[in-house]
Design a protein around this motif. Structure first.
Motif, short mmCIF file in Angstrom:
data_model
loop_
_atom_site.label_atom_id
_atom_site.label_comp_id
_atom_site.label_asym_id
_atom_site.label_seq_id
_atom_site.Cartn_x
_atom_site.Cartn_y
_atom_site.Cartn_z
N ASP A 150 0.83 -1.21 0.00
CA ASP A 150 0.00 0.00 0.00
C ASP A 150 0.86 1.25 0.00
OD1 ASP A 150 -1.61 2.06 2.16
OD2 ASP A 150 -2.76 1.28 0.47
N VAL A 151 1.90 1.26 0.84
CA VAL A 151 2.82 2.41 0.90
C VAL A 151 3.58 2.54 -0.42
CG1 VAL A 151 4.90 3.32 2.01
CG2 VAL A 151 3.08 2.30 3.40
N ALA A 152 4.01 1.40 -0.98
CA ALA A 152 4.78 1.43 -2.23
C ALA A 152 3.95 2.00 -3.38
CB ALA A 152 5.26 0.02 -2.56
N ILE A 153 2.70 1.61 -3.48
CA ILE A 153 1.86 2.12 -4.56
C ILE A 153 1.60 3.61 -4.39
CG2 ILE A 153 -0.46 2.02 -5.56
CD1 ILE A 153 -0.45 -0.99 -5.09
N LYS A 154 1.30 4.01 -3.16
CA LYS A 154 0.96 5.42 -2.91
C LYS A 154 2.17 6.33 -3.06
CE LYS A 154 -2.99 4.45 0.10
NZ LYS A 154 -3.51 4.46 1.49
N SER A 155 3.38 5.79 -2.84
CA SER A 155 4.59 6.60 -2.97
C SER A 155 5.31 6.36 -4.29
CB SER A 155 5.55 6.31 -1.81
OG SER A 155 5.88 4.92 -1.78
N SER A 156 4.65 5.57 -5.21
CA SER A 156 5.18 5.32 -6.56
C SER A 156 6.52 4.62 -6.57
CB SER A 156 5.28 6.65 -7.35
OG SER A 156 4.01 7.24 -7.46
N ILE A 157 6.79 3.82 -5.53
CA ILE A 157 8.01 3.01 -5.54
C ILE A 157 7.85 1.92 -6.59
CG2 ILE A 157 9.45 1.42 -4.20
CD1 ILE A 157 8.58 2.93 -1.69
N GLY A 158 8.83 1.82 -7.48
CA GLY A 158 8.78 0.80 -8.52
C GLY A 158 8.03 1.23 -9.76
N GLY A 159 7.62 2.49 -9.82
CA GLY A 159 6.94 2.97 -11.01
C GLY A 159 5.67 3.73 -10.66
N THR A 160 5.30 4.65 -11.53
CA THR A 160 4.12 5.47 -11.28
C THR A 160 2.93 4.97 -12.09
OG1 THR A 160 4.74 6.98 -13.07
CG2 THR A 160 5.54 7.52 -10.86
N GLY A 161 1.75 5.42 -11.68
CA GLY A 161 0.54 5.13 -12.44
C GLY A 161 0.10 3.67 -12.36
N PRO A 162 -0.88 3.30 -13.20
CA PRO A 162 -1.42 1.93 -13.18
C PRO A 162 -0.37 0.86 -13.44
CG PRO A 162 -2.84 3.41 -14.44
CD PRO A 162 -1.59 4.17 -14.14
N ALA A 163 0.60 1.17 -14.31
CA ALA A 163 1.62 0.16 -14.63
C ALA A 163 2.47 -0.15 -13.41
CB ALA A 163 2.49 0.64 -15.78
N GLY A 164 2.88 0.89 -12.68
CA GLY A 164 3.68 0.68 -11.48
C GLY A 164 2.89 -0.06 -10.40
N ALA A 165 1.62 0.31 -10.25
CA ALA A 165 0.78 -0.35 -9.25
C ALA A 165 0.59 -1.83 -9.61
CB ALA A 165 -0.57 0.36 -9.17
N ARG A 166 0.46 -2.09 -10.90
CA ARG A 166 0.26 -3.48 -11.33
C ARG A 166 1.49 -4.32 -11.01
NH1 ARG A 166 -3.46 -5.20 -16.06
NH2 ARG A 166 -3.18 -7.45 -16.08
N ILE A 167 2.65 -3.77 -11.24
CA ILE A 167 3.88 -4.50 -10.93
C ILE A 167 3.95 -4.82 -9.43
CG2 ILE A 167 6.40 -4.28 -10.79
CD1 ILE A 167 6.26 -2.67 -13.41
N GLN A 168 3.61 -3.83 -8.61
CA GLN A 168 3.62 -4.06 -7.16
C GLN A 168 2.66 -5.17 -6.76
OE1 GLN A 168 5.51 -2.86 -4.83
NE2 GLN A 168 6.64 -1.36 -6.06
N LEU A 169 1.48 -5.19 -7.38
CA LEU A 169 0.50 -6.23 -7.06
C LEU A 169 0.96 -7.60 -7.54
CD1 LEU A 169 -2.90 -4.44 -7.78
CD2 LEU A 169 -2.03 -5.19 -5.56
N GLU A 170 1.59 -7.65 -8.71
CA GLU A 170 2.08 -8.93 -9.22
C GLU A 170 3.17 -9.50 -8.32
OE1 GLU A 170 3.26 -7.92 -13.14
OE2 GLU A 170 1.25 -8.20 -14.01
N VAL A 171 4.07 -8.64 -7.85
CA VAL A 171 5.12 -9.10 -6.92
C VAL A 171 4.48 -9.57 -5.62
CG1 VAL A 171 7.09 -8.34 -5.54
CG2 VAL A 171 6.89 -7.60 -7.92
N LEU A 172 3.51 -8.80 -5.13
CA LEU A 172 2.83 -9.16 -3.89
C LEU A 172 2.16 -10.53 -4.00
CD1 LEU A 172 1.62 -8.38 -1.07
CD2 LEU A 172 -0.32 -7.44 -2.34
N VAL A 173 1.45 -10.73 -5.08
CA VAL A 173 0.73 -12.00 -5.27
C VAL A 173 1.70 -13.17 -5.32
CG1 VAL A 173 -0.58 -13.32 -7.01
CG2 VAL A 173 -1.36 -11.06 -6.30
N CYS A 174 2.81 -13.00 -6.01
CA CYS A 174 3.80 -14.07 -6.06
C CYS A 174 4.35 -14.41 -4.68
CB CYS A 174 4.96 -13.68 -6.99
SG CYS A 174 4.52 -13.65 -8.75
N GLU A 175 4.59 -13.37 -3.88
CA GLU A 175 5.13 -13.59 -2.55
C GLU A 175 4.10 -14.25 -1.61
OE1 GLU A 175 8.22 -9.80 -2.56
OE2 GLU A 175 6.69 -9.97 -0.99
#
Length: 347
Positions: A318-343
């Motif tokens: 949640d913090v990573a998406i809101k602070s754009s860690i790993g990328g901004t916008g929907p693409a960055g949020a999607r990457i964060q969710l994909e990593v989360l789901v794998c973990e």
């Protein structure tokens, strides 16, 4: 004997009525509709239905005896008497059961020679097939199980509802509509009625109308993604995630749904370890009966420490998406969710 919905439908078409029905299963809308249909078809025009239809709740002590006594009474100015028993429960834990082994003698006496002029309908919120009385009711009555509808069943149901409403919908628009709906038949039926009303006077539902009026409910109600994660089905979890995001779900809304599901699983797991009954957990978490089976199966599989770690990891995402860690916008949020789901699927 356990019958299917189709078996019941064919019997009712022939106006054949069993003396005692037990209706159970997670699809509560169709279960309740079946109880109403049995009662509706039991009376003809001109018969005094109000004098011959009675309902009892088994939450009140002594009502089973009263209901069976009512069924023994001859109908008044009608050919049949209908007696409905609500709040029937034979649970896995036995806690708050409303039919117990103490009721077996009176049920045996009634079922050994049921009156021909009555139909008794037991509407079960829970009917555990392992417990003695659960097996007893399934074997001694016309028990009808209402399982969740498959995708094809939902399509047939929706198509029939549109047709009955006098509305035309092409196959592409129907599939688009079903893609936005969850497995809840009541919700689907209500949305069909809303679209049918909005389509007048032309009476045609197309993709534009579905897009404008039908809400995206699948991603908000579906426990499927969380279930895949807890079970460690990583490939299915990723496929489910991509489907939800491709359908237009907001990443933060989906993250909130996952956090909500994991918090509820943690609460349930903790209560289960302390010996709480399933019915108590369901009441505290305010769960619908139709959602309980998948949820409790996931809770049994989950490890308490892993659930705690998962909630911590969700907060980090949640913090990573809101602070754009790993990328901004929907693409960055999607990457964060994909990593989360794998973990989460590896926990």
């Amino acid at each position: 004997m356990v019958y299917s919905r189709e078996d019941l439908r064919n019997q009712l078409k022939r106006r054949e009525f069993a003396p005692v029905y037990v209706l159970f299963g997670p699809e509560t809308y169709l279960r309740d509709l079946a109880a109403k249909t049995i009662a509706d078809l039991s009376f003809t025009a001109g018969e005094f239905r109000d004098f011959n239809e009675t309902a009892f709740s088994l939450n009140s002590e002594g009502n089973l005896e009263k209901a069976l006594a009512a069924a023994e009474q001859l109908p008044m100015m009608a050919s049949r008497r209908i007696v409905r028993l609500n709040d029937v429960r034979v649970s896995a834990s036995g806690y708050r059961d409303t039919i117990t082994e103490a009721h077996e003698p009176i049920l045996n006496r009634f079922l050994s020679d049921p009156p021909e002029h009555s139909t008794v309908i037991l509407v079960a919120d829970e009917l555990n097939g392992v417990r003695k009385m659960g097996r007893f009711l399934r074997e001694k009555t016309a028990a009808v199980e209402f399982t969740r509808l498959t995708e094809n069943d939902l399509a047939v149901w929706a198509e029939r509802e549109f047709k009955d409403a006098g509305v035309a919908i092409d196959d592409l628009s129907l599939r688009f509509f079903l893609g936005k709906m969850g497995p809840d038949v009541l919700r689907l039926t209500n949305e069909v009625k809303k679209l049918a009303a909005a389509s007048m006077p032309g009476g045609v539902v197309d993709i534009d109308l579905v897009e404008a009026l039908a809400p995206d409910t699948r991603e908000l109600t579906n426990f499927e993604l969380t279930d895949h994660l807890v079970a460690g089905r990583r490939s299915k979890a990723i496929a489910s995630l991509n489907k939800i995001l491709d359908d237009g779900a907001e990443p933060l809304a989906l993250l909130g749904l996952l956090a909500y599901n994991y918090r509820r699983l943690l609460m349930a797991k903790d209560m289960m370890k302390r010996g709480a009954a399933r019915s108590d957990i369901s009441n505290i978490l305010k769960m619908r009966y139709s959602d309980q089976e998948a949820f409790f199966a996931a809770a049994r599989r989950a490890d308490l420490r892993d659930l705690c770690k998962a909630i911590e990891r969700l907060a980090q995402t949640d913090v990573a998406i809101k602070s754009s860690i790993g990328g901004t916008g929907p693409a960055g949020a999607r990457i964060q969710l994909e990593v989360l789901v794998c973990e989460l699927a590896l926990m």
